[in-house]
Write a protein that holds these residues in place. Structure first.
Motif, PDB file in Angstrom:
ATOM      1  N   GLN A  71      17.493  26.672  40.083  1.00  0.00           N
ATOM      2  CA  GLN A  71      18.111  25.823  41.101  1.00  0.00           C
ATOM      3  C   GLN A  71      19.579  26.189  41.322  1.00  0.00           C
ATOM      4  O   GLN A  71      20.275  25.525  42.077  1.00  0.00           O
ATOM      5  N   ASP A  72      20.064  27.243  40.643  1.00  0.00           N
ATOM      6  CA  ASP A  72      21.459  27.650  40.787  1.00  0.00           C
ATOM      7  C   ASP A  72      21.726  28.232  42.168  1.00  0.00           C
ATOM      8  O   ASP A  72      20.889  28.953  42.725  1.00  0.00           O
ATOM      9  N   GLN A  73      22.895  27.938  42.707  1.00  0.00           N
ATOM     10  CA  GLN A  73      23.346  28.599  43.924  1.00  0.00           C
ATOM     11  C   GLN A  73      24.137  29.837  43.520  1.00  0.00           C
ATOM     12  O   GLN A  73      25.155  29.742  42.834  1.00  0.00           O
ATOM     13  N   VAL A  74      23.645  30.982  43.918  1.00  0.00           N
ATOM     14  CA  VAL A  74      24.243  32.266  43.537  1.00  0.00           C
ATOM     15  C   VAL A  74      25.118  32.793  44.670  1.00  0.00           C
ATOM     16  O   VAL A  74      24.752  32.713  45.849  1.00  0.00           O
ATOM     17  N   VAL A  75      26.275  33.337  44.311  1.00  0.00           N
ATOM     18  CA  VAL A  75      27.139  34.044  45.256  1.00  0.00           C
ATOM     19  C   VAL A  75      27.329  35.467  44.729  1.00  0.00           C
ATOM     20  O   VAL A  75      27.781  35.662  43.600  1.00  0.00           O
ATOM     21  N   ILE A  76      26.952  36.459  45.540  1.00  0.00           N
ATOM     22  CA  ILE A  76      27.142  37.861  45.177  1.00  0.00           C
ATOM     23  C   ILE A  76      28.395  38.363  45.881  1.00  0.00           C
ATOM     24  O   ILE A  76      28.466  38.352  47.120  1.00  0.00           O
ATOM     25  N   CYS A  77      29.391  38.786  45.122  1.00  0.00           N
ATOM     26  CA  CYS A  77      30.631  39.340  45.680  1.00  0.00           C
ATOM     27  C   CYS A  77      30.734  40.807  45.273  1.00  0.00           C
ATOM     28  O   CYS A  77      30.692  41.128  44.085  1.00  0.00           O
ATOM     29  N   PHE A 122      39.411  40.020  51.865  1.00  0.00           N
ATOM     30  CA  PHE A 122      38.630  39.169  50.988  1.00  0.00           C
ATOM     31  C   PHE A 122      37.890  38.150  51.848  1.00  0.00           C
ATOM     32  O   PHE A 122      38.513  37.326  52.508  1.00  0.00           O
ATOM     33  N   ALA A 123      36.564  38.203  51.850  1.00  0.00           N
ATOM     34  CA  ALA A 123      35.759  37.225  52.576  1.00  0.00           C
ATOM     35  C   ALA A 123      34.711  36.688  51.621  1.00  0.00           C
ATOM     36  O   ALA A 123      33.847  37.434  51.158  1.00  0.00           O
ATOM     37  N   ALA A 124      34.784  35.398  51.314  1.00  0.00           N
ATOM     38  CA  ALA A 124      33.846  34.806  50.361  1.00  0.00           C
ATOM     39  C   ALA A 124      33.705  33.317  50.642  1.00  0.00           C
ATOM     40  O   ALA A 124      34.646  32.676  51.123  1.00  0.00           O
ATOM     41  N   PRO A 125      32.537  32.743  50.346  1.00  0.00           N
ATOM     42  CA  PRO A 125      32.369  31.300  50.465  1.00  0.00           C
ATOM     43  C   PRO A 125      33.023  30.590  49.287  1.00  0.00           C
ATOM     44  O   PRO A 125      33.584  31.232  48.396  1.00  0.00           O
ATOM     45  N   SER A 126      32.925  29.274  49.265  1.00  0.00           N
ATOM     46  CA  SER A 126      33.386  28.521  48.100  1.00  0.00           C
ATOM     47  C   SER A 126      32.574  28.936  46.876  1.00  0.00           C
ATOM     48  O   SER A 126      31.359  29.121  46.948  1.00  0.00           O
ATOM     49  N   LEU A 127      33.258  29.079  45.753  1.00  0.00           N
ATOM     50  CA  LEU A 127      32.602  29.434  44.489  1.00  0.00           C
ATOM     51  C   LEU A 127      32.463  28.230  43.568  1.00  0.00           C
ATOM     52  O   LEU A 127      31.893  28.349  42.483  1.00  0.00           O
ATOM     53  N   GLU A 128      32.944  27.094  43.996  1.00  0.00           N
ATOM     54  CA  GLU A 128      33.004  25.927  43.138  1.00  0.00           C
ATOM     55  C   GLU A 128      31.618  25.518  42.630  1.00  0.00           C
ATOM     56  O   GLU A 128      30.712  25.208  43.409  1.00  0.00           O
TER      57      GLU A 128
END
Length: 217
Positions: A71-77, A122-128
């Protein structure tokens, strides 16, 4: 830092690593990119084992089945441009991941060996509260990751950080161990013993960006 060196194990991953190292096979840029992508898939599968899972009931045509699903929300940077094939490999497995991209380059003064790492995009969504997968195909000095970590701070505090790399130097790994939180995971396919005077991994593979996309000015 928790280090997972998959190169210490016997698996098909070693075939992909041997091919991206081979100076003759490297001439085929499409094959090089595809091998990096496949390495990303293997490493992504291993990363998935560290995510948090909950039980979900799945309805089939003939009944119901309880399954453990993340159920984790993953962000790949990923760090441009060499990180793109590795990013795609991870995205092949993390279908619903959000994405971030970082432009970082080495700035040498003339022919001097010393260089500065410049991060200028640098382009990224919230990592919180999310799981951050940070990809850097060639973990050489570790200075790029140091600068990237500083830039990430304004995007929030991740729940967990995973660094995914193809090949790293022992020196670079030792450096980032003192920079990243202790519970950071490093997933890597091979660790090489040294750097040359210009900060390239020996024996390494050469310049991953050039091999994947052609030489730059």
């Amino acid at each position: 830092m928790i280090i997972h060196n998959l190169g210490d194990e016997n698996s098909i991953l070693n075939t992909f690593i041997s091919e991206i190292r081979d100076k003759h096979i490297q001439k085929d840029a499409m094959r090089f990119r595809r091998n990096i992508e496949r390495i990303g898939e293997v490493l992504g599968y291993e990363v998935s084992k560290e995510l948090e899972y909950t039980v979900k009931n799945v309805t089939t045509p003939l009944g119901h089945k309880s399954m453990n699903l993340s159920q984790d929300q993953v962000v790949i940077c990923s760090i441009l441009r060499a990180g793109l094939p590795l990013h795609q490999g991870l995205l092949n497995y993390f279908d619903n991941a959000e994405n971030g991209f970082i432009s970082a380059f080495r700035k040498h003064e003339g022919d001097e060996d010393d260089f500065e790492v410049i991060v200028d995009y640098f382009a990224a969504p919230s990592l919180e509260g999310k799981v951050l997968i940070l990809t850097d195909p060639m973990l050489a000095t570790g200075r790029t990751l140091e600068n990237v970590l500083e830039g990430l701070k304004k995007h929030g505090t991740p729940k967990q950080i995973h660094i995914v790399s193809v090949i790293g130097s022992q020196q670079g790994i030792d450096f980032i161990e003192n920079i990243f939180p202790q519970n950071t995971h490093l997933w890597i396919s091979a660790i090489d013993p040294e750097l040359n005077a210009r900060g390239y991994i020996i024996p390494g593979i050469g310049d991953a960006g050039d091999l994947a996309y052609g030489q730059k000015l």
